[in-house]
Scaffold this motif. Structure first.
Motif, short mmCIF file in Angstrom:
data_model
loop_
_atom_site.label_atom_id
_atom_site.label_comp_id
_atom_site.label_asym_id
_atom_site.label_seq_id
_atom_site.Cartn_x
_atom_site.Cartn_y
_atom_site.Cartn_z
N UNK A 271 -25.68 1.47 13.64
CA UNK A 271 -25.36 2.88 13.92
C UNK A 271 -23.88 3.20 13.68
N UNK A 272 -23.12 2.32 13.03
CA UNK A 272 -21.70 2.55 12.78
C UNK A 272 -21.52 3.71 11.81
N UNK A 273 -20.52 4.54 12.09
CA UNK A 273 -20.17 5.61 11.16
C UNK A 273 -19.32 5.00 10.04
N UNK A 274 -19.26 5.72 8.92
CA UNK A 274 -18.51 5.21 7.77
C UNK A 274 -17.51 6.24 7.27
N UNK A 275 -16.31 5.76 6.94
CA UNK A 275 -15.32 6.59 6.26
C UNK A 275 -15.47 6.31 4.77
N UNK A 276 -15.42 7.34 3.95
CA UNK A 276 -15.58 7.19 2.51
C UNK A 276 -14.19 7.15 1.87
N UNK A 277 -13.80 6.00 1.31
CA UNK A 277 -12.51 5.84 0.67
C UNK A 277 -12.71 5.79 -0.83
N UNK A 278 -11.80 6.42 -1.57
CA UNK A 278 -11.80 6.37 -3.03
C UNK A 278 -10.48 5.74 -3.46
N UNK A 279 -10.57 4.75 -4.33
CA UNK A 279 -9.40 4.04 -4.83
C UNK A 279 -9.29 4.23 -6.33
N UNK A 280 -8.12 4.65 -6.77
CA UNK A 280 -7.87 4.81 -8.19
C UNK A 280 -6.41 4.46 -8.44
N UNK A 281 -6.15 3.26 -8.87
CA UNK A 281 -4.78 2.83 -9.09
C UNK A 281 -4.66 1.33 -9.05
N UNK A 282 -3.48 0.86 -8.69
CA UNK A 282 -3.18 -0.57 -8.73
C UNK A 282 -2.62 -1.03 -7.40
N UNK A 283 -3.09 -2.19 -6.94
CA UNK A 283 -2.51 -2.87 -5.79
C UNK A 283 -1.91 -4.16 -6.33
N UNK A 284 -0.64 -4.41 -6.07
CA UNK A 284 0.03 -5.59 -6.57
C UNK A 284 0.51 -6.43 -5.39
N UNK A 285 0.17 -7.71 -5.38
CA UNK A 285 0.60 -8.64 -4.35
C UNK A 285 1.50 -9.66 -5.05
N UNK A 286 2.74 -9.77 -4.59
CA UNK A 286 3.69 -10.70 -5.18
C UNK A 286 4.08 -11.73 -4.13
N UNK A 287 4.11 -12.99 -4.53
CA UNK A 287 4.54 -14.05 -3.61
C UNK A 287 5.73 -14.77 -4.21
N UNK A 288 6.58 -15.26 -3.36
CA UNK A 288 7.70 -16.08 -3.82
C UNK A 288 8.14 -17.00 -2.71
N UNK A 289 8.70 -18.13 -3.06
CA UNK A 289 9.17 -19.08 -2.06
C UNK A 289 10.39 -18.57 -1.36
N UNK A 290 10.47 -18.82 -0.06
CA UNK A 290 11.68 -18.49 0.69
C UNK A 290 12.69 -19.59 0.46
N UNK A 291 13.93 -19.20 0.37
CA UNK A 291 14.97 -20.21 0.14
C UNK A 291 15.60 -20.61 1.44
#
Length: 73
Positions: A53-73
């Motif tokens: 019986x959970x309600x739902x939110x309708x999300x629309x995605x159009x674009x880019x998600x960028x995840x960048x990782x780097x080592x901590x010094x």
């Protein structure tokens, strides 16, 4: 077991898309890696909770998600 071996085991045992994404991110973290997700007119119904019986939110995605990782010094 080394971190690399543990990462490889998680990838080998992956059975769902979320598990694959987590394993890939774990493996690339600390290696100056960049993960880019591109969405074109993607629709997602996000539940407010678990259960039928959970309600739902309708999300629309159009674009880019960028995840960048780097080592901590």
């Amino acid at each position: 077991m080394s971190d690399a071996e543990a990462s490889q085991n998680r990838i080998d045992e992956t059975t769902t898309w979320p598990d694959l994404a987590i394993s890939l991110y774990d493996r690339l973290t600390g290696r100056n890696a960049e993960i880019t997700y591109a969405f074109e007119d993607m629709a997602v119904d996000v539940p407010s909770g678990t259960g039928e019986d959970a309600e739902h939110a309708h999300w629309r995605l159009d674009g880019t998600v960028r995840v960048t990782t780097r080592e901590r010094e």
